[in-house]
Design a protein around this motif. Structure first.
Motif, PDB file in Angstrom:
ATOM      1  N   ALA A   1     -35.546  10.164 -23.341  1.00  0.00           N
ATOM      2  CA  ALA A   1     -35.687   8.698 -23.333  1.00  0.00           C
ATOM      3  C   ALA A   1     -34.608   8.342 -22.229  1.00  0.00           C
ATOM      4  CB  ALA A   1     -35.121   8.259 -24.896  1.00  0.00           C
TER       5      ALA A   1
ATOM      6  N   GLY B   1     -42.616  10.401 -27.190  1.00  0.00           N
ATOM      7  CA  GLY B   1     -42.355   8.645 -26.893  1.00  0.00           C
ATOM      8  C   GLY B   1     -42.026   8.587 -25.407  1.00  0.00           C
TER       9      GLY B   1
ATOM     10  N   THR C   1     -43.875   5.187 -24.171  1.00  0.00           N
ATOM     11  CA  THR C   1     -43.545   3.931 -24.634  1.00  0.00           C
ATOM     12  C   THR C   1     -42.268   3.495 -24.139  1.00  0.00           C
ATOM     13  OG1 THR C   1     -42.359   5.096 -26.460  1.00  0.00           O
ATOM     14  CG2 THR C   1     -44.605   4.424 -26.876  1.00  0.00           C
TER      15      THR C   1
END
Length: 271
Positions: free
Chosen positions: A51, A79, A82
């Protein structure tokens, strides 16, 4: 450009080095303390979590992991998308199924994120010299958006069609390359029956009309078996994918199949 990078291994680390030297800001994932120290020494910003490779100012994230499954894990399950801003792009260097590239694009494009499937031809030495070949698939606008980053380590960067086309071209390239090595295995066998030393034969052929990039690589190793063992993990993975894609289309690999079987027979059994 402000870039994220996931997969700084055998191929990825020299890419990061070239990107940093070209003046790009690179935020790269380092999973071990040793990797993080080495990447920081290259001038990259190192993060310990996927991330962390992206923020609101990220222009693109480069994914250079080994398998198709890892691409799906990073791009579809992890993820990554996103956390990326609209107008950015994902570049996937991993060779895999065209369907994976299309699945990533289907998820990314509604978020305003471009996807470039960009498998490569060449090795770390080509990256270091800035002459890696990139087969780029995706919308032309997305390819042009990431071209300044890709040209830090690649020449040429070839736009070969829509999303998934890069994977299709690379799979055909690798199937043909592997078949050429298989043909060399057959030629070496013929030479042995004629009483010609394999190393001598391979070295001599590089100066004749049979010369090719595959032959140059094999001759440098001395034998077809030594070369096949060195590249087996990479080539076998890609050949398995192209066989699967061809089968899904209701066909096979035609004349390439015999040469690929010869290559498989040239690889020494694992001990």
């Amino acid at each position: 450009m402000r870039l994220g990078f996931i997969g700084a291994g055998r191929m990825g680390r020299p890419m990061v080095r070239r990107l940093v030297r070209a003046g790009h800001e690179v935020r790269v994932l380092g999973r071990s303390a040793e990797a993080r120290d080495a990447l920081a020494a290259e001038g990259a910003q190192v993060v310990a979590d996927p991330a962390g490779v992206t923020d609101d100012g990220t222009d693109a994230v480069v994914v250079c992991v080994f398998t198709d499954e890892q691409v799906r894990r990073v791009c579809l399950d992890g993820g990554l998308l996103t956390g990326m801003p609209r107008g950015s792009a994902v570049v996937v260097h991993t060779t895999g199924s065209p369907g994976t590239a299309e699945a990533v694009a289907a998820r990314a494009e509604p978020l305003g994120i471009g996807v470039v499937d960009a498998p490569v031809s060449g090795g770390p030495h080509d990256i270091a010299a800035g002459r890696l070949t990139v087969f780029a698939g995706g919308p032309r606008e997305a390819v042009e958006r990431v071209r300044p980053a890709l040209e830090s380590y690649a020449d040429p960067v070839l736009h070969v069609g829509p999303t998934g086309a890069g994977q299709r071209v690379k799979l055909i390239n690798n199937a043909l390359f592997a078949a050429q090595v298989g043909l060399l295995a057959e030629a070496a066998g013929l030479g042995a029956r004629m009483g010609v030393d394999e190393g001598v034969l391979l070295g001599a052929l590089t100066h004749g009309s049979a010369a090719s990039r595959a032959l140059t690589g094999v001759a440098a190793r001395g034998t077809v078996a030594a070369f096949a063992q060195a590249v087996g993990d990479f080539v076998t993975k890609d050949v398995d994918v192209v066989r699967k894609v061809a089968a899904e289309l209701g066909g096979g690999l035609g004349a390439l199949e015999h040469a690929l079987n010869a290559l498989a027979g040239a690889v020494p059994p694992a001990r």
